[in-house]
Design a protein around this motif. Structure first.
Motif, PDB file in Angstrom:
ATOM      1  N   VAL A  35       0.843  -1.206   0.000  1.00 33.45           N
ATOM      2  CA  VAL A  35       0.000   0.000   0.000  1.00 33.45           C
ATOM      3  C   VAL A  35       0.876   1.254   0.000  1.00 33.45           C
ATOM      4  CG1 VAL A  35      -1.697   1.313   1.336  1.00 33.45           C
ATOM      5  CG2 VAL A  35      -1.973  -1.148   1.051  1.00 33.45           C
ATOM      6  N   ALA A  36       1.946   1.243   0.791  1.00 37.18           N
ATOM      7  CA  ALA A  36       2.855   2.399   0.826  1.00 37.18           C
ATOM      8  C   ALA A  36       3.487   2.641  -0.543  1.00 37.18           C
ATOM      9  CB  ALA A  36       3.943   2.176   1.879  1.00 37.18           C
ATOM     10  N   ASN A  37       3.895   1.583  -1.213  1.00 39.72           N
ATOM     11  CA  ASN A  37       4.475   1.739  -2.552  1.00 39.72           C
ATOM     12  C   ASN A  37       3.445   2.245  -3.549  1.00 39.72           C
ATOM     13  OD1 ASN A  37       7.054   0.967  -1.862  1.00 39.72           O
ATOM     14  ND2 ASN A  37       6.694  -1.193  -2.323  1.00 39.72           N
ATOM     15  N   ALA A  38       2.224   1.737  -3.458  1.00 44.13           N
ATOM     16  CA  ALA A  38       1.171   2.202  -4.359  1.00 44.13           C
ATOM     17  C   ALA A  38       0.873   3.678  -4.124  1.00 44.13           C
ATOM     18  CB  ALA A  38      -0.098   1.365  -4.167  1.00 44.13           C
ATOM     19  N   TRP A  39       0.842   4.089  -2.863  1.00 42.40           N
ATOM     20  CA  TRP A  39       0.600   5.500  -2.544  1.00 42.40           C
ATOM     21  C   TRP A  39       1.706   6.383  -3.128  1.00 42.40           C
ATOM     22  CZ3 TRP A  39      -3.003   8.733  -1.288  1.00 42.40           C
ATOM     23  CH2 TRP A  39      -2.659   9.999  -0.849  1.00 42.40           C
ATOM     24  N   ARG A  40       2.958   5.928  -2.995  1.00 42.07           N
ATOM     25  CA  ARG A  40       4.079   6.708  -3.522  1.00 42.07           C
ATOM     26  C   ARG A  40       3.978   6.833  -5.041  1.00 42.07           C
ATOM     27  NH1 ARG A  40       8.272   5.188  -5.960  1.00 42.07           N
ATOM     28  NH2 ARG A  40       8.136   3.052  -5.238  1.00 42.07           N
ATOM     29  N   LEU A  42       1.222   6.695  -6.864  1.00 41.23           N
ATOM     30  CA  LEU A  42       0.070   7.520  -7.227  1.00 41.23           C
ATOM     31  C   LEU A  42       0.241   8.987  -6.864  1.00 41.23           C
ATOM     32  CD1 LEU A  42      -2.817   5.116  -6.192  1.00 41.23           C
ATOM     33  CD2 LEU A  42      -2.142   5.762  -8.508  1.00 41.23           C
ATOM     34  N   SER A  43       0.830   9.249  -5.695  1.00 43.84           N
ATOM     35  CA  SER A  43       0.878  10.629  -5.217  1.00 43.84           C
ATOM     36  C   SER A  43       2.259  11.268  -5.342  1.00 43.84           C
ATOM     37  CB  SER A  43       0.460  10.684  -3.740  1.00 43.84           C
ATOM     38  OG  SER A  43       1.469  10.096  -2.925  1.00 43.84           O
ATOM     39  N   GLY A  44       3.290  10.449  -5.485  1.00 48.91           N
ATOM     40  CA  GLY A  44       4.648  10.977  -5.512  1.00 48.91           C
ATOM     41  C   GLY A  44       5.206  11.258  -4.123  1.00 48.91           C
ATOM     42  N   LYS A  45       4.404  10.990  -3.076  1.00 48.23           N
ATOM     43  CA  LYS A  45       4.829  11.256  -1.702  1.00 48.23           C
ATOM     44  C   LYS A  45       5.066   9.932  -0.980  1.00 48.23           C
ATOM     45  CE  LYS A  45       2.043  15.408  -1.524  1.00 48.23           C
ATOM     46  NZ  LYS A  45       0.932  16.087  -0.858  1.00 48.23           N
ATOM     47  N   PRO A  46       6.280   9.715  -0.460  1.00 50.46           N
ATOM     48  CA  PRO A  46       6.540   8.462   0.246  1.00 50.46           C
ATOM     49  C   PRO A  46       5.872   8.428   1.618  1.00 50.46           C
ATOM     50  CG  PRO A  46       8.456   9.884   0.361  1.00 50.46           C
ATOM     51  CD  PRO A  46       7.460  10.573  -0.531  1.00 50.46           C
ATOM     52  N   VAL A  47       5.523   7.235   2.050  1.00 52.64           N
ATOM     53  CA  VAL A  47       5.006   7.028   3.402  1.00 52.64           C
ATOM     54  C   VAL A  47       6.199   6.689   4.273  1.00 52.64           C
ATOM     55  CG1 VAL A  47       3.533   5.591   4.846  1.00 52.64           C
ATOM     56  CG2 VAL A  47       2.805   6.193   2.537  1.00 52.64           C
TER      57      VAL A  47
END
Length: 57
Positions: A35-40, A42-47
């Motif tokens: 999920v963290a990789n998918a968010w990064r 999609l948004s360009g922002k790392p978790v």
């Protein structure tokens, strides 16, 4: 084995008198990083911290 490689394969959960050992738990640990990789992506922002929470910018 991936979802796409399951074409033509059958999975059967067999009834048993034994105590349950967990059918789905092995897939749980990689969910957070996925999920963290998918968010990064999609948004360009790392978790950087868990749990994933919205922070003011």
């Amino acid at each position: 084995m991936t979802t796409f490689s399951l074409n033509g394969k059958t999975v059967t959960v067999v009834r048993s008198a034994e105590k349950p050992t967990g059918v789905g738990e092995p897939g749980v640990p990689p969910i957070g990083p996925a999920v963290a990789n998918a968010w990064r992506v999609l948004s360009g922002k790392p978790v950087r911290h868990l749990p994933f929470i919205r922070q003011s910018t």
